[in-house]
Design a protein around this motif. Structure first.
Motif, PDB file in Angstrom:
ATOM      1  N   GLU A 191       0.823  -1.202   0.000  1.00  0.00           N
ATOM      2  CA  GLU A 191       0.000   0.000   0.000  1.00  0.00           C
ATOM      3  C   GLU A 191       0.863   1.260   0.000  1.00  0.00           C
ATOM      4  N   ARG A 192       2.021   1.170   0.602  1.00  0.00           N
ATOM      5  CA  ARG A 192       2.965   2.292   0.603  1.00  0.00           C
ATOM      6  C   ARG A 192       3.439   2.609  -0.817  1.00  0.00           C
ATOM      7  N   GLN A 193       3.402   1.602  -1.675  1.00  0.00           N
ATOM      8  CA  GLN A 193       3.980   1.742  -3.016  1.00  0.00           C
ATOM      9  C   GLN A 193       2.940   1.902  -4.122  1.00  0.00           C
ATOM     10  N   GLY A 194       1.659   1.715  -3.827  1.00  0.00           N
ATOM     11  CA  GLY A 194       0.663   1.832  -4.885  1.00  0.00           C
ATOM     12  C   GLY A 194      -0.747   1.601  -4.394  1.00  0.00           C
ATOM     13  N   THR A 195      -1.652   1.355  -5.337  1.00  0.00           N
ATOM     14  CA  THR A 195      -3.063   1.198  -5.009  1.00  0.00           C
ATOM     15  C   THR A 195      -3.393  -0.248  -4.669  1.00  0.00           C
ATOM     16  N   LEU A 196      -4.471  -0.405  -3.912  1.00  0.00           N
ATOM     17  CA  LEU A 196      -4.964  -1.723  -3.535  1.00  0.00           C
ATOM     18  C   LEU A 196      -6.442  -1.839  -3.891  1.00  0.00           C
ATOM     19  N   THR A 197      -6.859  -3.035  -4.215  1.00  0.00           N
ATOM     20  CA  THR A 197      -8.269  -3.324  -4.451  1.00  0.00           C
ATOM     21  C   THR A 197      -8.717  -4.387  -3.468  1.00  0.00           C
ATOM     22  N   PHE A 198      -9.866  -4.153  -2.823  1.00  0.00           N
ATOM     23  CA  PHE A 198     -10.394  -5.074  -1.821  1.00  0.00           C
ATOM     24  C   PHE A 198     -11.685  -5.706  -2.338  1.00  0.00           C
ATOM     25  N   ASN A 199     -11.852  -6.992  -2.084  1.00  0.00           N
ATOM     26  CA  ASN A 199     -13.076  -7.690  -2.472  1.00  0.00           C
ATOM     27  C   ASN A 199     -13.450  -8.693  -1.389  1.00  0.00           C
ATOM     28  N   ALA A 200     -14.583  -8.462  -0.711  1.00  0.00           N
ATOM     29  CA  ALA A 200     -15.033  -9.340   0.378  1.00  0.00           C
ATOM     30  C   ALA A 200     -16.042 -10.347  -0.149  1.00  0.00           C
ATOM     31  N   THR A 201     -15.850 -11.631   0.201  1.00  0.00           N
ATOM     32  CA  THR A 201     -16.741 -12.704  -0.228  1.00  0.00           C
ATOM     33  C   THR A 201     -17.219 -13.492   0.988  1.00  0.00           C
ATOM     34  N   PRO A 202     -18.525 -13.416   1.327  1.00  0.00           N
ATOM     35  CA  PRO A 202     -19.034 -14.182   2.470  1.00  0.00           C
ATOM     36  C   PRO A 202     -18.997 -15.679   2.199  1.00  0.00           C
ATOM     37  N   ARG A 203     -18.871 -16.472   3.263  1.00  0.00           N
ATOM     38  CA  ARG A 203     -18.913 -17.931   3.182  1.00  0.00           C
ATOM     39  C   ARG A 203     -19.873 -18.477   4.237  1.00  0.00           C
ATOM     40  N   GLU A 204     -20.178 -19.760   4.104  1.00  0.00           N
ATOM     41  CA  GLU A 204     -21.124 -20.393   5.020  1.00  0.00           C
ATOM     42  C   GLU A 204     -20.545 -20.419   6.430  1.00  0.00           C
ATOM     43  N   ALA A 205     -21.280 -19.828   7.388  1.00  0.00           N
ATOM     44  CA  ALA A 205     -20.736 -19.577   8.723  1.00  0.00           C
ATOM     45  C   ALA A 205     -20.430 -20.862   9.480  1.00  0.00           C
ATOM     46  N   LEU A 206     -21.315 -21.832   9.426  1.00  0.00           N
ATOM     47  CA  LEU A 206     -21.134 -23.049  10.216  1.00  0.00           C
ATOM     48  C   LEU A 206     -19.861 -23.788   9.798  1.00  0.00           C
ATOM     49  N   THR A 207     -19.602 -23.839   8.508  1.00  0.00           N
ATOM     50  CA  THR A 207     -18.399 -24.515   8.020  1.00  0.00           C
ATOM     51  C   THR A 207     -17.141 -23.806   8.500  1.00  0.00           C
ATOM     52  N   MET A 208     -17.131 -22.486   8.419  1.00  0.00           N
ATOM     53  CA  MET A 208     -15.966 -21.721   8.877  1.00  0.00           C
ATOM     54  C   MET A 208     -15.733 -21.912  10.368  1.00  0.00           C
ATOM     55  N   LEU A 209     -16.819 -21.958  11.140  1.00  0.00           N
ATOM     56  CA  LEU A 209     -16.698 -22.159  12.583  1.00  0.00           C
ATOM     57  C   LEU A 209     -16.106 -23.524  12.901  1.00  0.00           C
ATOM     58  N   ARG A 210     -16.543 -24.518  12.181  1.00  0.00           N
ATOM     59  CA  ARG A 210     -16.056 -25.891  12.429  1.00  0.00           C
ATOM     60  C   ARG A 210     -14.585 -26.041  12.058  1.00  0.00           C
ATOM     61  N   MET A 211     -14.147 -25.315  11.043  1.00  0.00           N
ATOM     62  CA  MET A 211     -12.792 -25.495  10.537  1.00  0.00           C
ATOM     63  C   MET A 211     -11.759 -24.600  11.226  1.00  0.00           C
ATOM     64  N   GLN A 212     -12.202 -23.613  11.984  1.00  0.00           N
ATOM     65  CA  GLN A 212     -11.228 -22.696  12.580  1.00  0.00           C
ATOM     66  C   GLN A 212     -10.464 -23.378  13.716  1.00  0.00           C
ATOM     67  N   ILE A 213      -9.170 -23.065  13.792  1.00  0.00           N
ATOM     68  CA  ILE A 213      -8.314 -23.547  14.884  1.00  0.00           C
ATOM     69  C   ILE A 213      -8.231 -22.494  15.968  1.00  0.00           C
ATOM     70  N   VAL A 214      -8.114 -21.233  15.542  1.00  0.00           N
ATOM     71  CA  VAL A 214      -8.065 -20.120  16.482  1.00  0.00           C
ATOM     72  C   VAL A 214      -8.593 -18.884  15.766  1.00  0.00           C
ATOM     73  N   ALA A 215      -9.270 -18.015  16.500  1.00  0.00           N
ATOM     74  CA  ALA A 215      -9.713 -16.728  15.980  1.00  0.00           C
ATOM     75  C   ALA A 215      -8.878 -15.646  16.649  1.00  0.00           C
ATOM     76  N   LEU A 216      -8.144 -14.886  15.846  1.00  0.00           N
ATOM     77  CA  LEU A 216      -7.203 -13.916  16.386  1.00  0.00           C
ATOM     78  C   LEU A 216      -7.868 -12.580  16.692  1.00  0.00           C
ATOM     79  N   ASN A 217      -7.240 -11.837  17.555  1.00  0.00           N
ATOM     80  CA  ASN A 217      -7.651 -10.464  17.821  1.00  0.00           C
ATOM     81  C   ASN A 217      -7.094  -9.585  16.709  1.00  0.00           C
ATOM     82  N   LEU A 218      -7.966  -8.993  15.919  1.00  0.00           N
ATOM     83  CA  LEU A 218      -7.538  -8.223  14.750  1.00  0.00           C
ATOM     84  C   LEU A 218      -6.652  -7.042  15.134  1.00  0.00           C
ATOM     85  N   LYS A 219      -7.023  -6.325  16.189  1.00  0.00           N
ATOM     86  CA  LYS A 219      -6.236  -5.154  16.597  1.00  0.00           C
ATOM     87  C   LYS A 219      -4.817  -5.546  16.985  1.00  0.00           C
TER      88      LYS A 219
END
Length: 391
Positions: free
Chosen positions: A128-156
């Motif tokens: 980002e320091r060197q140029g432009t960025l493009t962001f694209n968010a894609t939702p996924r099925e919540a139950l599957t993501m919950l089952r597959m997660q090992i740890v949920a990190l603190n974003l901050k």
């Protein structure tokens, strides 16, 4: 949702984008594309990051993290197929499978995830320091993501760690330098002329042209910032260059058939190198070995030996014991520290066939000990025997 971020002198637009996904409790992935072609994916579960990957080097990044945090895992045997719809990307599946099969501990898995996320955030901040960025968010099925997660990190916390690392990197004058690039030796003559013998030999021994700055720092067990800052004077003068690192193939099933390239390499006659400050000895060995069908490489400067050997990768090396600047024991010790020569047969050449010399040769992991003057029969017998062990 796609958001295009205007070019900024400081990295500020990534942070509100991440805050937005956290506030909206995104369960899915956020793809980020830089105008230089680099791309990354951050994966969230209810607004908290659970994984991150570099899209251009996913296998290489995973290999580094496993070597760093779980060196007991044999990466080349991780033939895990990408056929399960539950998993959002292959490299995360590898970590999940290793964790569920108790090949790595929960702490190891968490450390790999935390460091992967931090590295990706660092790289995005730098892009980002060197140029432009493009962001694209894609939702996924919540139950599957919950089952597959090992740890949920603190974003901050993850973002704070990445920002601090990038700030220190920038303050060291390294903002344009990517830690994912491979340092290569470009001007050995200038390096040798303007550095001490010790520093020159360290540079030649450490920089093999294959490892990225991050990988090299891990192998040396030092901080990447410290390593890159020490190389900065040579980078500025152009004596050491940087090249983009490509990805490596995914591990496949063990005992796979050899590639055409490796088969072709094996069809060539073995290359035998001789490091001896005597041109006469080199010529003698060359005559003996080439007549017997071997290829030969003669090196009369012990200081230049390491870069030349790295370039040609001989199948067997003869080392003279008594040489100016660096003797055969010192060169042998340096070679054995390098992964490329840990299994290469190395025979010490000397006019002193004493017990002490033989003991020292074993201590530096020399494969054999050959007395001078050169005897053709002994040379050929030694070459055949040592090459047969590594065949």
């Amino acid at each position: 949702m796609t958001v295009t971020v205007a070019k900024q002198q400081t990295a500020t637009r990534l942070i509100p984008q991440l805050a937005l996904q956290s506030q909206q409790q995104l369960t899915g992935q956020l793809d980020i594309q830089a105008n230089n072609g680099e791309g990354w994916s951050l994966f969230f579960c209810v607004g908290r990051p659970i994984w991150a990957t570099c899209n251009s080097r996913p296998v290489r990044c995973l290999q580094r993290q496993l070597q760093r945090h779980s060196p007991q895992v044999e990466f080349d045997n991780l033939a895990i197929r990408d056929t399960d719809d539950r998993f959002f990307c292959w490299n995360y599946k590898v970590i999940w499978v290793l964790y569920k099969h108790q090949c790595i501990s929960k702490d190891m898995a968490v450390a790999i995830i935390e460091n992967s996320v931090t590295d990706v955030l660092f790289d995005i901040l730098q892009a980002e320091r060197q140029g432009t960025l493009t962001f694209n968010a894609t939702p996924r099925e919540a139950l599957t993501m919950l089952r597959m997660q090992i740890v949920a990190l603190n974003l901050k916390n993850a973002l704070k760690k990445a920002k601090q690392a990038f700030q220190a990197w920038s303050e060291a004058g390294l903002a344009p330098v990517s830690p994912n690039y491979r340092p290569i030796l470009k001007d050995l003559e200038q390096l040798q002329a303007h550095t001490s013998v010790k520093i020159y030999q360290q540079l030649v021994r450490k920089i093999d042209g294959e490892q990225t700055l991050r990988e090299l720092a891990d192998s040396l067990e030092i901080d990447c910032l410290r390593l890159t800052r020490s190389l900065r004077p040579y980078l500025q003068k152009g004596w050491i260059g940087l090249q983009k690192a490509s990805d490596i193939p995914r591990p496949s099933q063990p005992n796979k058939p050899p590639s055409h390239r490796k088969a072709a390499e094996r069809r060539q006659p073995p290359l035998v190198a001789c490091v001896d400050d005597s041109p006469q000895v080199c010529k003698q060995l060359e005559a003996i070995l080439t007549e017997a069908g071997y290829r030969f490489l003669g090196i009369t400067d012990s200081v230049q030996a390491l870069p030349i050997l790295l370039e040609h990768r001989p199948d067997l090396i003869f080392l003279d014991l008594v040489m100016p600047v660096a003797n055969g024991y010192e060169v042998c010790t340096q070679l054995r520290r390098m992964s490329q020569f840990q299994k290469t047969p190395i025979a010490i050449l000397t006019g002193n066939d004493g017990v002490v010399d033989r003991v020292r040769a074993k201590m530096v992991k020399a494969s054999d000990f050959l007395s001078k003057p050169i005897n053709a029969e002994k040379v050929l017998e030694t070459v055949k025997r040592l090459l047969a062990v590594t065949a």
